[in-house]
Design a protein around this motif. Structure first.
Motif, PDB file in Angstrom:
ATOM      1  N   PRO A 101     -54.904 -41.706  13.246  1.00 44.09           N
ATOM      2  CA  PRO A 101     -53.781 -41.591  12.303  1.00 44.09           C
ATOM      3  C   PRO A 101     -54.191 -41.717  10.838  1.00 44.09           C
ATOM      4  O   PRO A 101     -53.516 -41.179   9.957  1.00 44.09           O
ATOM      5  CB  PRO A 101     -52.860 -42.754  12.700  1.00 44.09           C
ATOM      6  CG  PRO A 101     -53.205 -43.065  14.110  1.00 44.09           C
ATOM      7  CD  PRO A 101     -54.667 -42.771  14.257  1.00 44.09           C
ATOM      8  N   HIS A 104     -54.634 -38.324   8.801  1.00 48.18           N
ATOM      9  CA  HIS A 104     -53.429 -37.701   8.245  1.00 48.18           C
ATOM     10  C   HIS A 104     -52.871 -38.516   7.081  1.00 48.18           C
ATOM     11  O   HIS A 104     -52.364 -37.951   6.101  1.00 48.18           O
ATOM     12  CB  HIS A 104     -52.372 -37.538   9.333  1.00 48.18           C
ATOM     13  CG  HIS A 104     -51.177 -36.747   8.892  1.00 48.18           C
ATOM     14  ND1 HIS A 104     -51.246 -35.417   8.537  1.00 48.18           N
ATOM     15  CD2 HIS A 104     -49.868 -37.098   8.734  1.00 48.18           C
ATOM     16  CE1 HIS A 104     -50.060 -34.988   8.188  1.00 48.18           C
ATOM     17  NE2 HIS A 104     -49.199 -35.988   8.294  1.00 48.18           N
ATOM     18  N   LYS A 105     -52.960 -39.831   7.162  1.00 46.89           N
ATOM     19  CA  LYS A 105     -52.516 -40.680   6.055  1.00 46.89           C
ATOM     20  C   LYS A 105     -53.281 -40.342   4.777  1.00 46.89           C
ATOM     21  O   LYS A 105     -52.716 -40.296   3.682  1.00 46.89           O
ATOM     22  CB  LYS A 105     -52.713 -42.162   6.409  1.00 46.89           C
ATOM     23  CG  LYS A 105     -51.742 -42.726   7.429  1.00 46.89           C
ATOM     24  CD  LYS A 105     -52.130 -44.160   7.787  1.00 46.89           C
ATOM     25  CE  LYS A 105     -51.179 -44.778   8.788  1.00 46.89           C
ATOM     26  NZ  LYS A 105     -49.874 -45.120   8.185  1.00 46.89           N
ATOM     27  N   ALA A 107     -54.706 -37.455   4.025  1.00 47.85           N
ATOM     28  CA  ALA A 107     -54.282 -36.144   3.540  1.00 47.85           C
ATOM     29  C   ALA A 107     -52.946 -36.221   2.802  1.00 47.85           C
ATOM     30  O   ALA A 107     -52.780 -35.615   1.737  1.00 47.85           O
ATOM     31  CB  ALA A 107     -54.183 -35.165   4.714  1.00 47.85           C
ATOM     32  N   LYS A 108     -52.001 -36.959   3.333  1.00 46.94           N
ATOM     33  CA  LYS A 108     -50.679 -37.051   2.700  1.00 46.94           C
ATOM     34  C   LYS A 108     -50.745 -37.709   1.326  1.00 46.94           C
ATOM     35  O   LYS A 108     -49.862 -37.520   0.494  1.00 46.94           O
ATOM     36  CB  LYS A 108     -49.717 -37.818   3.607  1.00 46.94           C
ATOM     37  CG  LYS A 108     -49.328 -37.061   4.866  1.00 46.94           C
ATOM     38  CD  LYS A 108     -48.508 -35.805   4.560  1.00 46.94           C
ATOM     39  CE  LYS A 108     -47.093 -36.133   4.159  1.00 46.94           C
ATOM     40  NZ  LYS A 108     -46.266 -34.934   3.923  1.00 46.94           N
ATOM     41  N   THR A 112     -58.384 -35.081   0.272  1.00 41.53           N
ATOM     42  CA  THR A 112     -58.549 -33.873   1.080  1.00 41.53           C
ATOM     43  C   THR A 112     -59.953 -33.688   1.640  1.00 41.53           C
ATOM     44  O   THR A 112     -60.146 -32.911   2.570  1.00 41.53           O
ATOM     45  CB  THR A 112     -58.167 -32.631   0.263  1.00 41.53           C
ATOM     46  OG1 THR A 112     -58.998 -32.558  -0.903  1.00 41.53           O
ATOM     47  CG2 THR A 112     -56.705 -32.698  -0.179  1.00 41.53           C
ATOM     48  N   THR A 133     -59.551 -33.322   5.614  1.00 43.92           N
ATOM     49  CA  THR A 133     -58.713 -34.309   6.313  1.00 43.92           C
ATOM     50  C   THR A 133     -57.546 -33.663   7.046  1.00 43.92           C
ATOM     51  O   THR A 133     -56.460 -34.236   7.140  1.00 43.92           O
ATOM     52  CB  THR A 133     -58.201 -35.366   5.319  1.00 43.92           C
ATOM     53  OG1 THR A 133     -57.534 -34.702   4.235  1.00 43.92           O
ATOM     54  CG2 THR A 133     -59.332 -36.212   4.775  1.00 43.92           C
ATOM     55  N   THR A 134     -57.767 -32.503   7.602  1.00 49.65           N
ATOM     56  CA  THR A 134     -56.753 -31.871   8.435  1.00 49.65           C
ATOM     57  C   THR A 134     -57.440 -31.089   9.536  1.00 49.65           C
ATOM     58  O   THR A 134     -58.508 -30.504   9.319  1.00 49.65           O
ATOM     59  CB  THR A 134     -55.830 -30.953   7.620  1.00 49.65           C
ATOM     60  OG1 THR A 134     -54.783 -30.448   8.455  1.00 49.65           O
ATOM     61  CG2 THR A 134     -56.574 -29.776   7.021  1.00 49.65           C
ATOM     62  N   ILE A 382     -49.745 -29.463   3.685  1.00 55.63           N
ATOM     63  CA  ILE A 382     -49.833 -30.467   4.762  1.00 55.63           C
ATOM     64  C   ILE A 382     -48.453 -31.089   4.973  1.00 55.63           C
ATOM     65  O   ILE A 382     -47.861 -31.657   4.064  1.00 55.63           O
ATOM     66  CB  ILE A 382     -50.858 -31.557   4.395  1.00 55.63           C
ATOM     67  CG1 ILE A 382     -52.224 -30.942   4.137  1.00 55.63           C
ATOM     68  CG2 ILE A 382     -50.930 -32.599   5.495  1.00 55.63           C
ATOM     69  CD1 ILE A 382     -52.803 -30.156   5.298  1.00 55.63           C
TER      70      ILE A 382
END
Length: 383
Positions: A101, A104-105, A107-108, A112, A133-134, A382
Motif C-alpha cells: 500500500p 500507492h500512497k 504516488a498520491k 513518482t 510508483t505505479t 493516478i
C-alpha cells in the motif's frame, strides 16, 4: 494526447516559475509553452490546473519502498539478507512488492520515482533499482536496473554480525575491500581467458555481480552516517577508482569543506526521526542546506519506511525551515536525486522529451498544509 493548461510551471531547469501549458503524447512531454490548445487536436484531453503549481514528479534517491512492507513483521520484511555479510549477488527487483500500500500512497503525494533496495545490515547488500510508483508488475515499473551496489559502514553491520567475525569498523571495510579485490582478480582471469572455456575461472556469482562496479557502470552506494565512515567510503572509492554515491551523510555538516572537494552525490537523511543510535547523535536539519551552500549535489531522503514516503516534500520543507534555500530544497527532491540514481535523462525536471511525470499542488509542497491535487505518471492520472 493530454494538455495540462494554465498551471504555474516549476521546471527545475530554472529558478523562477512561469505560466505555460504542457502537451503530453505517448507518456512523454511533447511541448511546453503558452496557448498550446490552439494547435492541438480537438479530442485532446485537457486538464485545467488554473491556480495550481506544476512540479516534476518528486524523486527519492534512497528508500526501501516495496521491500520493507506496510504492517511489517517477518513476512513484510524483504530488504536484508541476514545469513551472509557480503551478498552482492542479491537483486532488489526480486523482493519488490508493487502491491504494498505504501507504493500507492507515495504516488498520491506526487512521489513518482524512487530508488529502492536492500537495507544496511550487510557490508555489501546487492543491487538497487529505480522504479515508478505505479503498476502491478515490477518489471513494468523499472526505469533502471541496476542503479548501484549497496554497501554499508558503521553501526549496522557491526551490530548484525558482531558474533560472526565483524566486531569493528575496520572489519566491515575489510569485507568490502576483500570482495573488490577478489572480483578484480576474477575479472582479470576472465579477460585473460579470452573466451576459452578451459582457461576461464570457475563461476563465482558474487564476483560476477561486482563486475559492473569494477567497470564503473554502476556506483557503490555506501551507507555512512558518521564523519569517519563517510571518509572511509571516499577512501575505498578512490583506492579502487570506483564510482560512489554517499548515503545518509548525517555528519556531513561537520566535514562540509572536505566533502565540497569531491563531486560525489550525497543523499541526506532521514532527519525526521529520533537519534536512535550513537552514530546519529549529530543529526540536524541544517545538514542539507550547509552542504548545498558548499556546492555539493544534495538529495533529501525519507529512507522510507523510516519516514513515510509521502512526506518527502515535507522533509524538504523542514530543511528550508532550518535555513536551506527553497530552490535548492526543491532540486533536492527532483533533479538532484534523478542525477544521483542515474535517471536524469527521464525524470527530475519538466523538459521536452522527458517522461510526463507531474506533481500538481495547491500551495507549496514544502509546507504541511499543501495538497497534491493531481499526480500524473507516464502521462496517466493516478486515481
Amino acid at each position: 494526447m493530454m494538455l495540462i493548461t494554465n498551471g504555474m510551471i516549476h521546471d527545475m531547469e530554472q529558478r523562477d516559475a512561469y505560466k505555460a501549458d504542457i502537451l503530453v503524447e505517448n507518456g512523454k512531454i511533447k511541448a511546453i509553452g503558452p496557448n498550446l490548445k490552439e494547435t492541438c487536436p480537438a479530442d485532446v484531453e485537457v486538464i485545467d490546473v488554473e491556480g495550481l503549481d506544476v512540479y516534476p514528479g518528486f524523486v527519492e534517491a534512497h528508500c526501501h519502498l516495496g521491500l520493507d512492507g506496510y504492517g511489517i513483521g517477518f513476512e513484510g520484511s524483504d530488504y536484508n539478507e541476514m545469513g551472509d555479510i557480503c551478498t552482492p549477488q542479491m537483486r532488489a527487483i526480486d523482493s519488490f512488492n508493487p502491491m504494498d500500500p505504501t507504493v500507492h500512497k507515495a504516488a498520491k503525494a506526487g512521489v513518482t520515482t524512487v530508488a529502492t533496495g536492500q537495507g544496511s545490515s550487510n557490508a555489501i547488500g546487492g543491487t538497487w533499482i529505480a522504479v515508478k510508483t505505479t503498476g502491478i508488475c515490477v518489471d513494468d515499473m523499472i526505469i533502471k536496473d541496476p542503479i548501484a551496489m549497496k554497501c554499508a559502514l558503521g553501526e549496522n553491520p557491526k551490530r548484525c554480525y558482531r558474533d560472526k567475525g565483524n566486531f569493528a569498523r575496520m572489519s566491515t571495510a575489510a569485507v568490502i575491500r576483500n570482495m573488490i579485490l577478489k572480483a578484480k582478480d576474477y575479472l582479470a582471469r576472465k579477460e585473460a581467458a579470452n573466451g576459452e572455456a578451459a582457461k576461464m575461472p570457475g563461476f563465482d556469482f558474487k564476483c560476477e555481480a561486482m563486475i559492473p562496479v569494477l567497470k564503473k557502470e554502476i556506483p557503490l552506494k555506501i551507507h555512512a552516517h558518521q564523519a569517519n565512515d563517510i571518509l572511509t567510503a571516499i577512501r575505498l572509492a578512490k583506492e579502487f577508482d570506483l564510482k560512489l554515491t554517499l548515503e545518509h551523510v548525517t555528519e556531513g555538516h561537520l566535514i562540509a569543506d572536505k566533502l565540497a572537494e569531491t563531486d560525489y552525490p550525497m543523499a541526506v537523511g532521514p532527519s525526521l526521526t529520533h537519534a536512535s543510535k550513537f552514530e546519529l547523535q549529530n543529526k540536524s536539519w541544517t545538514t542539507p542546506g550547509i552542504l548545498a551552500k558548499k556546492g555539493c549535489s544534495v538529495s533529501i531522503i525519507t529512507d522510507s519506511p523510516v519516514i513515510p514516503q509521502e512526506y518527502l516534500p515535507l522533509c524538504a520543507g523542514l530543511a528550508v525551515k532550518a535555513g536551506m534555500d527553497e530552490f535548492d530544497a526543491l532540486k533536492a527532491i527532483t533533479i538532484n536525486p534523478a542525477k544521483h540514481i542515474g535517471v536524469e535523462d527521464r525524470v527530475g525536471s519538466i523538459k521536452v522529451g522527458k517522461d510526463a511525470d507531474f506533481a500538481i499542488y495547491e500551495g507549496s509542497p514544502l509546507v504541511s498544509d499543501s495538497v497534491c491535487r493531481i499526480t500524473i505518471i507516464d502521462g496517466k492520472v493516478i486515481e
